[in-house]
Structures are given as structure tokens and as C-alpha cells.
Design a protein around this motif. Sequence first.
Motif, PDB file in Angstrom:
ATOM      1  N   UNK A  12       2.114   2.080   9.746  1.00 34.05           N
ATOM      2  CA  UNK A  12       2.408   1.655   8.382  1.00 34.05           C
ATOM      3  C   UNK A  12       2.525   2.811   7.395  1.00 34.05           C
ATOM      4  N   UNK A  13       1.660   3.810   7.535  1.00 33.08           N
ATOM      5  CA  UNK A  13       1.650   4.907   6.574  1.00 33.08           C
ATOM      6  C   UNK A  13       2.192   6.211   7.169  1.00 33.08           C
ATOM      7  N   UNK A  14       2.838   6.123   8.324  1.00 34.56           N
ATOM      8  CA  UNK A  14       3.450   7.286   8.970  1.00 34.56           C
ATOM      9  C   UNK A  14       2.452   8.429   9.152  1.00 34.56           C
ATOM     10  N   UNK A  15       1.219   8.061   9.508  1.00 35.10           N
ATOM     11  CA  UNK A  15       0.182   9.085   9.676  1.00 35.10           C
ATOM     12  C   UNK A  15      -0.372   9.123  11.100  1.00 35.10           C
ATOM     13  N   UNK A  16       0.339   8.489  12.031  1.00 30.75           N
ATOM     14  CA  UNK A  16      -0.094   8.485  13.417  1.00 30.75           C
ATOM     15  C   UNK A  16      -1.094   7.402  13.763  1.00 30.75           C
ATOM     16  N   UNK A  17      -1.470   6.595  12.782  1.00 35.89           N
ATOM     17  CA  UNK A  17      -2.449   5.526  13.002  1.00 35.89           C
ATOM     18  C   UNK A  17      -1.703   4.229  13.341  1.00 35.89           C
ATOM     19  N   UNK A  18      -1.327   4.099  14.606  1.00 40.85           N
ATOM     20  CA  UNK A  18      -0.512   2.964  15.044  1.00 40.85           C
ATOM     21  C   UNK A  18      -1.396   1.747  15.298  1.00 40.85           C
ATOM     22  N   UNK A  19      -0.965   0.603  14.752  1.00 38.58           N
ATOM     23  CA  UNK A  19      -1.708  -0.636  14.928  1.00 38.58           C
ATOM     24  C   UNK A  19      -0.767  -1.754  15.351  1.00 38.58           C
ATOM     25  N   UNK A  20      -1.338  -2.719  16.056  1.00 46.17           N
ATOM     26  CA  UNK A  20      -0.564  -3.874  16.486  1.00 46.17           C
ATOM     27  C   UNK A  20      -0.678  -4.979  15.432  1.00 46.17           C
ATOM     28  N   UNK A  21       0.445  -5.607  15.143  1.00 47.55           N
ATOM     29  CA  UNK A  21       0.448  -6.705  14.180  1.00 47.55           C
ATOM     30  C   UNK A  21       1.585  -7.659  14.477  1.00 47.55           C
ATOM     31  N   UNK A  22       1.586  -8.782  13.825  1.00 48.13           N
ATOM     32  CA  UNK A  22       2.633  -9.772  14.048  1.00 48.13           C
ATOM     33  C   UNK A  22       3.932  -9.335  13.371  1.00 48.13           C
ATOM     34  N   UNK A  23       5.040  -9.577  14.040  1.00 49.08           N
ATOM     35  CA  UNK A  23       6.340  -9.252  13.475  1.00 49.08           C
ATOM     36  C   UNK A  23       6.741 -10.260  12.414  1.00 49.08           C
ATOM     37  N   UNK A  24       7.611  -9.847  11.513  1.00 46.74           N
ATOM     38  CA  UNK A  24       8.034 -10.749  10.445  1.00 46.74           C
ATOM     39  C   UNK A  24       9.429 -10.378   9.963  1.00 46.74           C
ATOM     40  N   UNK A  25      10.104 -11.356   9.416  1.00 48.12           N
ATOM     41  CA  UNK A  25      11.417 -11.151   8.807  1.00 48.12           C
ATOM     42  C   UNK A  25      11.329 -11.610   7.357  1.00 48.12           C
ATOM     43  N   UNK A  26      11.747 -10.745   6.440  1.00 49.59           N
ATOM     44  CA  UNK A  26      11.756 -11.090   5.022  1.00 49.59           C
ATOM     45  C   UNK A  26      13.191 -11.433   4.619  1.00 49.59           C
ATOM     46  N   UNK A  27      13.388 -12.618   4.104  1.00 54.30           N
ATOM     47  CA  UNK A  27      14.701 -13.053   3.641  1.00 54.30           C
ATOM     48  C   UNK A  27      14.780 -12.848   2.136  1.00 54.30           C
ATOM     49  N   UNK A  99       9.887   2.612  -8.629  1.00 54.58           N
ATOM     50  CA  UNK A  99      10.768   2.308  -7.505  1.00 54.58           C
ATOM     51  C   UNK A  99      10.751   3.520  -6.582  1.00 54.58           C
ATOM     52  N   UNK A 100      10.426   3.308  -5.320  1.00 53.39           N
ATOM     53  CA  UNK A 100      10.222   4.429  -4.413  1.00 53.39           C
ATOM     54  C   UNK A 100      11.466   5.025  -3.799  1.00 53.39           C
ATOM     55  N   UNK A 134       6.118   5.720  -2.546  1.00 49.85           N
ATOM     56  CA  UNK A 134       6.738   6.007  -1.256  1.00 49.85           C
ATOM     57  C   UNK A 134       5.918   7.066  -0.521  1.00 49.85           C
ATOM     58  N   UNK A 135       5.177   6.649   0.494  1.00 49.21           N
ATOM     59  CA  UNK A 135       4.276   7.579   1.183  1.00 49.21           C
ATOM     60  C   UNK A 135       5.016   8.642   1.983  1.00 49.21           C
ATOM     61  N   UNK A 136       6.309   8.427   2.239  1.00 49.78           N
ATOM     62  CA  UNK A 136       7.076   9.435   2.973  1.00 49.78           C
ATOM     63  C   UNK A 136       7.799  10.397   2.034  1.00 49.78           C
ATOM     64  N   UNK A 137       7.628  10.207   0.725  1.00 51.84           N
ATOM     65  CA  UNK A 137       8.292  11.037  -0.277  1.00 51.84           C
ATOM     66  C   UNK A 137       7.365  12.185  -0.692  1.00 51.84           C
ATOM     67  N   UNK A 138       7.181  13.146   0.224  1.00 47.79           N
ATOM     68  CA  UNK A 138       6.234  14.238  -0.010  1.00 47.79           C
ATOM     69  C   UNK A 138       6.605  15.094  -1.217  1.00 47.79           C
ATOM     70  N   UNK A 139       7.897  15.217  -1.503  1.00 44.98           N
ATOM     71  CA  UNK A 139       8.332  16.050  -2.627  1.00 44.98           C
ATOM     72  C   UNK A 139       8.286  15.300  -3.957  1.00 44.98           C
TER      73      UNK A 139
END
Length: 203
Positions: A12-27, A99-100, A134-139
Motif C-alpha cells: 500500500x505504501x510502497x515500502x516493502x510491507x506487503x499484505x494480503x487483502x481482498x480485491x476491489x473495483x471502484x466504479x 490533489x496528489x 502522494x507517498x511516491x512523490x518524494x520530490x
Amino acid sequence: LVVSDDDVWRDQFYNGNIKKGRGAIVLRLAKSWFHIGSLEILTYSGELDLLRRLLDFIIQEYFPSIALHDSNRCLEFFSTVMSETANFISLWISVGFAHGVCNTDNFYLLSMAIDYGPIGFMDSYDTSEYFVPNTSNDERRYKIGNQASAGLFNLSKLLQALKPLLDPRQKQLFTELFKTKLGLLGENDNYLIAFLLKVSLLC
């Protein structure tokens, strides 16, 4: 929101902490999905006839105050989008929203935010204006202090996308619109406008 019975692995946070969760689709539903990038890509690829037809369709469907037979419809369209975008950004900043991903594919011509992604609200007032959801927006390209600059940059891309449809007189009117929006009074402000647009996302 439609949730599946199958599990998926997510970082979720792109930090290597992988977790299992239910899949979902957002309409997501919206009045329109046309964004600045919808016009920008046609200009970039040289599809000017398609650009003209798409713009006329957008004006006819979503901007009833602009007459299709008006030779200045591109100018009126740009002026309307510019004003509504500026107003919309002001409104979201006023409530501490950020807005990220403020690129041209996420800035819609009807001045609305419908993307489900890295968005967020400041928990408390941050005088540094560094808040970014945006957690991937390091700059911190799209930090809350850069939201208005990002909007100006995207509007400059819309201007570039529409320019092939204009005659020389109308191109000068485009410049006048930007001068008015930026509060410039000089006769030779083209360089300053170009400079401001170029550095708007570097601050």
C-alpha cells in the motif's frame, strides 16, 4: 465499490510491507471524462481535424454558453476553463485539500476532481506548505503549496493544445487572457509569461 472474494497482495505504501487483502473495483461516474490531456495528445500527434471536431463536441455538449458558429469559440472555451479551474483550485486549497497527481490527465475540462488516488486533507495547518498525500512523490512536486502552480502549468498545456486552431489575431488574444489572469500590464510580457509557466512547477 465492488469487493471480490479473492485475496490480492498489496504494498500500500510502497515500502516493502506487503499484505494480503481482498480485491476491489471502484466504479466512478462523472458528467464528463474529458481532460486537458484529451486535447493535448491530439495536437502532439498532429491530428488537428480530430482535435477540432472533439473540441466542437465538448463545447456543444458541456459549454452551452459558447456558440459553435462563433469564430472565437476557442478563446471563449479557454477563458472559461481557465477561470473555472482557478476557482476550483482556490476552493480545494481553502479547505486544506491536496490533489496528489496534478498532471494534464487528471485536470478535467469541467473543473472537477474525480480521480480515486493519492488525495488528502491536511490534518492541521502547515505553514511550510509541504503537505503532499502522494507517498511516491518524494520530490513533493504536487505539494499543497504547488497546487496553484500545477494548475497554471496545465492551463499552459491547454493553451498549446489549442494554438493550432487559432489565427494570428486569436493567438495574440490568448496572450492577453494570460496577461489579465497574471495581472501583467506591459506590452512586451510574452517572455515573462513563458518564463513563469516554465518555472511554475520548480518552486
